[in-house]
Design a protein around this motif. Structure first.
Motif, PDB file in Angstrom:
ATOM      1  N   LEU A 101     -20.070 -13.455  27.584  1.00  0.00           N
ATOM      2  CA  LEU A 101     -19.473 -12.420  28.621  1.00  0.00           C
ATOM      3  C   LEU A 101     -17.736 -11.855  28.396  1.00  0.00           C
ATOM      4  N   ALA A 102     -17.739 -12.719  27.372  1.00  0.00           N
ATOM      5  CA  ALA A 102     -15.656 -11.774  27.146  1.00  0.00           C
ATOM      6  C   ALA A 102     -15.932 -11.045  26.824  1.00  0.00           C
ATOM      7  N   GLN A 103     -17.271 -10.646  25.754  1.00  0.00           N
ATOM      8  CA  GLN A 103     -17.638  -9.623  24.911  1.00  0.00           C
ATOM      9  C   GLN A 103     -18.257  -8.307  26.094  1.00  0.00           C
ATOM     10  N   GLU A 104     -18.541  -8.456  26.815  1.00  0.00           N
ATOM     11  CA  GLU A 104     -19.207  -8.141  27.813  1.00  0.00           C
ATOM     12  C   GLU A 104     -17.914  -6.970  28.790  1.00  0.00           C
ATOM     13  N   MET A 105     -17.192  -7.789  29.016  1.00  0.00           N
ATOM     14  CA  MET A 105     -16.277  -7.569  30.294  1.00  0.00           C
ATOM     15  C   MET A 105     -14.793  -6.911  29.157  1.00  0.00           C
ATOM     16  N   GLY A 106     -15.527  -6.674  27.708  1.00  0.00           N
ATOM     17  CA  GLY A 106     -14.191  -5.914  26.741  1.00  0.00           C
ATOM     18  C   GLY A 106     -12.842  -6.460  25.756  1.00  0.00           C
ATOM     19  N   ALA A 107     -13.615  -8.298  26.019  1.00  0.00           N
ATOM     20  CA  ALA A 107     -12.337  -9.147  25.654  1.00  0.00           C
ATOM     21  C   ALA A 107     -12.276  -8.422  23.995  1.00  0.00           C
ATOM     22  N   ASP A 108     -10.955  -8.919  23.628  1.00  0.00           N
ATOM     23  CA  ASP A 108     -11.093  -8.355  21.910  1.00  0.00           C
ATOM     24  C   ASP A 108     -11.220  -9.201  21.119  1.00  0.00           C
ATOM     25  N   ALA A 109     -11.123 -10.267  21.317  1.00  0.00           N
ATOM     26  CA  ALA A 109     -11.629 -11.264  20.110  1.00  0.00           C
ATOM     27  C   ALA A 109     -12.000 -12.523  21.365  1.00  0.00           C
ATOM     28  N   ALA A 110     -12.432 -13.747  20.595  1.00  0.00           N
ATOM     29  CA  ALA A 110     -13.050 -14.931  21.979  1.00  0.00           C
ATOM     30  C   ALA A 110     -11.978 -16.038  21.131  1.00  0.00           C
ATOM     31  N   MET A 111     -11.865 -17.170  21.703  1.00  0.00           N
ATOM     32  CA  MET A 111     -11.360 -18.549  20.682  1.00  0.00           C
ATOM     33  C   MET A 111     -11.994 -19.592  21.156  1.00  0.00           C
ATOM     34  N   VAL A 112     -12.876 -19.686  20.652  1.00  0.00           N
ATOM     35  CA  VAL A 112     -13.680 -21.477  20.633  1.00  0.00           C
ATOM     36  C   VAL A 112     -13.417 -22.633  20.226  1.00  0.00           C
ATOM     37  N   ILE A 113     -13.324 -23.422  21.511  1.00  0.00           N
ATOM     38  CA  ILE A 113     -12.746 -24.831  20.528  1.00  0.00           C
ATOM     39  C   ILE A 113     -13.602 -26.058  20.487  1.00  0.00           C
ATOM     40  N   VAL A 114     -13.181 -26.239  18.915  1.00  0.00           N
ATOM     41  CA  VAL A 114     -13.761 -27.601  18.693  1.00  0.00           C
ATOM     42  C   VAL A 114     -14.545 -28.270  20.178  1.00  0.00           C
ATOM     43  N   PRO A 115     -15.040 -28.902  20.548  1.00  0.00           N
ATOM     44  CA  PRO A 115     -15.920 -29.267  21.726  1.00  0.00           C
ATOM     45  C   PRO A 115     -14.862 -31.107  21.588  1.00  0.00           C
ATOM     46  N   TYR A 116     -14.630 -30.805  22.842  1.00  0.00           N
ATOM     47  CA  TYR A 116     -13.649 -32.023  22.514  1.00  0.00           C
ATOM     48  C   TYR A 116     -14.741 -33.053  23.593  1.00  0.00           C
ATOM     49  N   TYR A 117     -14.242 -34.379  23.166  1.00  0.00           N
ATOM     50  CA  TYR A 117     -15.034 -35.887  23.968  1.00  0.00           C
ATOM     51  C   TYR A 117     -15.930 -36.244  22.783  1.00  0.00           C
ATOM     52  N   ASN A 118     -16.647 -34.939  22.844  1.00  0.00           N
ATOM     53  CA  ASN A 118     -18.273 -35.203  22.616  1.00  0.00           C
ATOM     54  C   ASN A 118     -17.636 -35.906  21.206  1.00  0.00           C
ATOM     55  N   LYS A 119     -17.141 -35.094  19.898  1.00  0.00           N
ATOM     56  CA  LYS A 119     -17.033 -35.488  18.619  1.00  0.00           C
ATOM     57  C   LYS A 119     -18.259 -35.815  17.760  1.00  0.00           C
ATOM     58  N   ARG A 148      -6.229 -33.586  20.653  1.00  0.00           N
ATOM     59  CA  ARG A 148      -7.409 -33.527  22.454  1.00  0.00           C
ATOM     60  C   ARG A 148      -9.040 -33.402  21.834  1.00  0.00           C
ATOM     61  N   THR A 149      -9.407 -33.147  20.964  1.00  0.00           N
ATOM     62  CA  THR A 149     -11.075 -33.126  20.573  1.00  0.00           C
ATOM     63  C   THR A 149     -11.413 -34.010  19.952  1.00  0.00           C
ATOM     64  N   ALA A 150     -10.668 -35.217  19.178  1.00  0.00           N
ATOM     65  CA  ALA A 150     -10.633 -36.335  18.413  1.00  0.00           C
ATOM     66  C   ALA A 150     -11.488 -36.132  17.149  1.00  0.00           C
ATOM     67  N   VAL A 151     -11.802 -34.872  16.816  1.00  0.00           N
ATOM     68  CA  VAL A 151     -12.692 -34.679  15.169  1.00  0.00           C
ATOM     69  C   VAL A 151     -11.673 -33.742  14.637  1.00  0.00           C
ATOM     70  N   ASN A 152     -11.793 -33.635  13.536  1.00  0.00           N
ATOM     71  CA  ASN A 152     -10.730 -32.706  13.185  1.00  0.00           C
ATOM     72  C   ASN A 152     -11.714 -31.307  12.467  1.00  0.00           C
ATOM     73  N   LEU A 153     -12.264 -30.079  12.909  1.00  0.00           N
ATOM     74  CA  LEU A 153     -12.992 -28.939  11.964  1.00  0.00           C
ATOM     75  C   LEU A 153     -12.058 -29.260  10.542  1.00  0.00           C
ATOM     76  N   GLU A 154     -12.980 -29.917   9.373  1.00  0.00           N
ATOM     77  CA  GLU A 154     -12.686 -30.205   7.919  1.00  0.00           C
ATOM     78  C   GLU A 154     -12.385 -28.137   7.483  1.00  0.00           C
ATOM     79  N   VAL A 155     -12.204 -28.096   6.225  1.00  0.00           N
ATOM     80  CA  VAL A 155     -11.775 -26.728   5.812  1.00  0.00           C
ATOM     81  C   VAL A 155     -12.519 -26.529   4.598  1.00  0.00           C
ATOM     82  N   LYS A 156     -13.640 -27.416   4.435  1.00  0.00           N
ATOM     83  CA  LYS A 156     -14.955 -26.982   3.650  1.00  0.00           C
ATOM     84  C   LYS A 156     -15.675 -26.581   5.140  1.00  0.00           C
TER      85      LYS A 156
END
Length: 308
Positions: A101-119, A148-156
């Motif tokens: 929807l962000a793309q359809e609306m004309g957003a320049d980019a989207a910021m997508v968080i690492v899902p929280y709680y799910n780990k 906030r998410t309880a999991v770190n997105l690793e560099v690799k």
């Protein structure tokens, strides 16, 4: 990388202000105040805006409300600055829906968080982000906030995503592990967009090659935060350092309670918004509000009617 994607990526620099979602006394989204905040940010020199990220209280909004806030932000900005809405959640299908929807609306980019709680595991995170990125053409900035998410997105994992998805172009690192942050650019390449989500690391991340910041403090002093970035980009290291230290007391007090609670209290004192949050979030204690006011007065002139 397509030319239009390249051009958009080049605009994603500096202070991308993560704007609060203002509520009225009844707890409804105050759309006119949101418009006013966006106009104030643009006039104050913010290089971009983000809505429905952590500072925008997305977990307190319904799906329809998130859609509406995104729509208002994109319509109000009118291309004058990039708009980067937060489109992630704990739910994969919801994340897919909001990002498309962000793309359809004309957003320049989207910021997508690492899902929280799910780990999720690193393997699952890879599949989640790759599926989202493959579904759209706009740039994706991953948002890594392990506190906030309880999991770190690793560099690799991030490096693998960057290699396999042409439109995963950057990361917002709300990560106090500065070794991790350095290795992001080492492994993903110096052209990868690194944004600071930790206020006290905004300047240090610029110094190692970062693209900018998504800094909650920009809600209060957008001109100062933008100026710090401008000074750095213009080679005025002394001025950038000066502003870094000048902003530290404000950064500190705005995080003495969970964001955006102190921030909304401060904006209320400034007369910018009705200082309202939705439960389970609430305003800081009276004692902390007095401390916020005391620090805030060093940076801005508070309206008389608000001071009373």
């Amino acid at each position: 990388m397509a030319k239009n994607l390249e051009e958009t990526v080049q605009r994603l620099r500096g202070s991308i202000a993560p704007i609060v979602t203002p509520f009225d006394e009844q707890g409804n989204i105050d759309e006119q105040v949101l418009v006013d905040l966006i106009e104030w940010h643009i006039a104050s020199g913010s290089h971009g805006i983000s809505v429905t990220g952590t500072t925008g209280e997305p977990s307190s909004l319904t799906l329809k409300e998130r859609e509406r806030v995104m729509e208002i932000a994109i319509r109000t900005a009118r291309g004058r600055v990039p708009v980067v809405p937060g489109t992630g959640s704990t739910n994969h299908d919801e994340t897919m829906h909001l990002t498309k929807l962000a793309q359809e609306m004309g957003a320049d980019a989207a910021m997508v968080i690492v899902p929280y709680y799910n780990k999720p595991s690193q393997h699952a995170l890879y599949k989640h982000f790759k599926t989202v990125a493959d579904a759209v053409d706009i740039p994706i900035i991953i948002y890594n906030i392990p506190g906030r998410t309880a999991v770190n997105l690793e560099v690799k994992t991030l490096a693998r995503l960057n290699e396999d998805c042409k439109n995963i172009v950057g990361v917002k690192e709300s990560n106090k592990d500065f070794e991790h942050v350095n290795r992001v650019l080492l492994c993903c390449g110096r052209e990868f967009l690194l944004f600071s989500g930790i206020e006290l690391l905004c300047y240090p991340m610029l110094a190692i090659g970062g693209a900018g910041s998504v800094c909650a403090t920009a809600n209060v002093v957008p001109d100062k935060v933008a100026e710090m970035h401008n000074a750095w980009f213009e080679g005025d290291v002394e001025r950038a350092q000066q502003l870094h230290y000048e902003l530290m007391p404000l950064n500190d007090v705005l995080f003495k309670d969970t964001n955006p609670s102190p921030l909304k209290a401060a904006l209320g004192m400034m007369g910018k918004i009705t200082p309202k949050l939705r439960l389970p979030m609430d305003l800081p204690t009276e004692e902390l509000q007095q401390e916020i006011r005391s620090v805030l007065e060093r940076y801005v002139t508070l309206p008389e009617q608000v001071n009373k």
